[in-house]
Scaffold this active site. Structure first.
Site, short mmCIF file in Angstrom:
data_model
loop_
_atom_site.label_atom_id
_atom_site.label_comp_id
_atom_site.label_asym_id
_atom_site.label_seq_id
_atom_site.Cartn_x
_atom_site.Cartn_y
_atom_site.Cartn_z
N GLY A 156 -24.13 19.79 21.78
CA GLY A 156 -23.99 19.42 20.38
C GLY A 156 -22.90 20.15 19.64
CE1 TYR A 201 -23.77 7.38 16.33
CE2 TYR A 201 -21.61 7.59 17.35
CZ TYR A 201 -22.97 7.42 17.46
OH TYR A 201 -23.53 7.31 18.70
CB CYS A 239 -14.62 -12.11 15.80
SG CYS A 239 -13.47 -12.80 16.96
N1 LLP Z 1 -27.93 17.69 25.94
C1 LLP Z 1 -28.77 16.75 25.49
C2 LLP Z 1 -30.18 16.83 25.83
C3 LLP Z 1 -28.28 15.68 24.73
O1 LLP Z 1 -29.11 14.76 24.27
C4 LLP Z 1 -26.89 15.61 24.42
C5 LLP Z 1 -26.35 14.52 23.65
C6 LLP Z 1 -26.06 16.62 24.92
C7 LLP Z 1 -26.61 17.65 25.68
C8 LLP Z 1 -24.57 16.62 24.71
O2 LLP Z 1 -24.22 16.66 23.38
P1 LLP Z 1 -22.68 16.90 22.96
O3 LLP Z 1 -22.35 18.33 23.32
O4 LLP Z 1 -21.85 15.94 23.71
O5 LLP Z 1 -22.67 16.64 21.49
N2 LLP Z 1 -23.05 8.99 20.83
C9 LLP Z 1 -23.05 10.11 19.90
C10 LLP Z 1 -23.55 11.38 20.53
C11 LLP Z 1 -24.93 11.25 21.13
C12 LLP Z 1 -25.34 12.53 21.78
C13 LLP Z 1 -26.62 12.38 22.52
N3 LLP Z 1 -27.04 13.55 23.19
C14 LLP Z 1 -21.63 10.27 19.37
O6 LLP Z 1 -20.75 9.50 19.75
O7 LLP Z 1 -21.38 11.14 18.54
#
Ligand code: LLP
Length: 463
Positions: free
Chosen positions: A278, A364, A391
């Protein structure tokens, strides 16, 4: 570029219909290293190069739109995360951000582990040779088949997400004559968003098992009783695109408290905690992400302090960055098709991709930046909206950005920081062909995910 309230006497072209005012960047030809992959530079010709290769040549060879990924930057970020904890933590790259066999091999070579959340991601990881013990399986509703495949393959851990799953994984492991290493994912009552975090008393989301009301403690009680499970730790993931470490600190504190409660109740000290992913990246120059070593220092110190206070041995920490590793390493290269000036309203620059290769703006309201990359320009900055060819009027790639006023059909423009959640969330809307991912490294380019073909589109049609 920064968005602000309407100051006195703004230039007409810089005022959005919504009444906001945008300050153009001082130099439109400059490429902010915060948002661009590390080897991206503007050369003497005025064109941009990446990995030593001219973007015009890349467009000619591989076509547009294309995701262009800087392999050396990807590897450097892997190493930075690995080294940030001095080898005292495990880094699990979150495959959902972007996964391909080449990426799995890079991760393996750079010493990272991999977090997968579906049978498809697991299959890709195994096919590319990631050792099963370095894979973690996630998901709030893993199917019996997904669990069976993961246990059979011997994954290093399964992160349990519900009471039903505790029993399900235990049964499957027992049937296969195995003892599966598991963590329990807890929801700690912290909901984190970009630039802020809100502590919530109650959870209202589908992931994990709440600490509140003793749910997580009950999950631990049940897991410890089952022969098919080896409970190795507690997992917490608080959100995405987070800049503020405060949410992680609250999360770490609450997870350590649970470890202390487990020790008091069961006489067991669980050896691991996972603080999830995150961590935010810069999509525009306004964003200021933390470096991995700062994040590692902050997480390590809070966990160490809390453990000392609770009289616990410091558990092994793991983290799961996805976006923070792959996000900044790629940009999407587009060709401009039309420039439509709506007098007194807005200028639309249409590119040959759109919401099918980047859904994040529509989904988003994500902010991106954009630059003219096939040439330099001395023209005045012009406020534009970069849109795709789908479209839908919501088919927006970059909501508001400055491009040189002489932007014209045939120019190549690029949107940086599209390595995460763009190709992985791409669609075939309007039967668009999903773009290739072209990896560049040290003067060489190779396709690691090829462009879809019309044949691919019709492959699933029956009749
Ligand atoms: N660990 C878990 C359990 C997760 O659910 C996620 C992301 C991560 C790690 C990795 O998170 P990151 O470091 O990549 O933020 N589609 C959305 C993001 C969804 C993230 C879901 N879980 C976007 O495009 O911002």
């Amino acid at each position: 570029m920064s968005r602000s309230a309407h100051p006195a006497g703004p230039r007409h072209a810089d005022v959005l219909p919504e009444g906001h005012y945008f300050a153009p960047p001082a130099d439109l030809n400059a490429l902010d290293p915060k948002v661009w992959a590390r080897t991206v530079t503007r050369t003497d010709t005025g064109a941009v190069s990446v990995g030593g290769l001219d973007v015009g040549a890349l467009a000619e060879e591989f076509g547009t739109p294309a995701y262009v990924l800087d392999e050396s930057d990807f590897r450097a970020r892997c190493r930075a995360w690995h080294q940030a904890f001095g080898g005292e933590a495990d880094v699990f790259y979150a495959g959902k951000a972007f996964l391909s066999r080449a990426v799995v091999r890079w991760l393996h070579e750079e010493g990272l582990n991999l977090d997968v959340c579906s049978a498809g991601e697991l299959a890709t990881a195994l096919a590319a040779g990631m050792p099963a013990e370095r894979i973690a399986l996630h998901g709030n509703n893993k199917s019996t088949e997904e669990i069976r495949r993961a246990v059979e393959a011997g994954v290093g851990r399964i992160v349990l997400d519900s009471f039903q799953e505790i029993v399900r994984v235990a049964h499957i492991a027992e049937r296969l004559g195995k003892r599966q290493r598991v963590q329990i994912r807890v929801t700690v009552g912290v909901e984190a968003h970009t630039h802020e975090f809100i502590a919530t008393a109650h959870e209202d989301q589908k992931f994990g098992i709440a600490l509140a009301g003793g749910q997580a403690a009950e999950a631990v009680r049940r897991a410890l009783k089952l022969d098919g499970l080896e409970l190795i730790g507690i997992h917490s993931h608080i959100g995405s695109q987070i800049f503020d470490m405060a949410g992680f600190e609250v999360s770490a504190r609450r997870v350590v408290q649970l470890l202390a409660d487990i020790r008091d109740e069961h006489g067991v000290e669980l050896p691991e905690i996972d603080l999830g992913g995150g961590l935010g990246i810069a999509y525009t120059s306004d964003d200021d992400p933390r470096e991995p070593h700062e994040i590692a220092a902050s997480l390590t110190s809070i966990v160490t302090r809390e453990c000392q206070a609770a009289g616990l041995a410091v558990p092994r920490i793991s983290v799961e960055p996805g976006r923070a590793i792959v996000g900044p390493t790629a940009f999407t290269l587009y060709e401009v098709g039309t420039v439509k000036v709506l007098e007194g309203l807005r200028t639309y620059v249409s590119v040959d991709g759109g919401m099918s290769d980047n859904i994040r703006t529509a989904l988003y309201d994500a902010e991106y930046s954009v630059s003219l990359v096939s040439r330099a320009s001395d023209a005045e900055p012009m406020l534009v909206r970069v849109v795709g060819k789908h479209c839908e009027s919501g088919d927006i790639v970059v909501r508001d950005a400055f491009l040189p006023a002489d932007i014209a059909p045939g120019d190549l423009i690029a949107v940086p920081a599209t390595g995460a959640y763009c190709r992985s969330m791409a669609s075939n809307y309007n039967h668009a062909l999903r773009p290739p991912v072209v990896a560049v490294n040290d003067g060489a380019a190779r396709v690691i995910v090829r462009r879809e073909t019309e044949e691919d589109l019709m492959r699933l049609d029956v009749g």
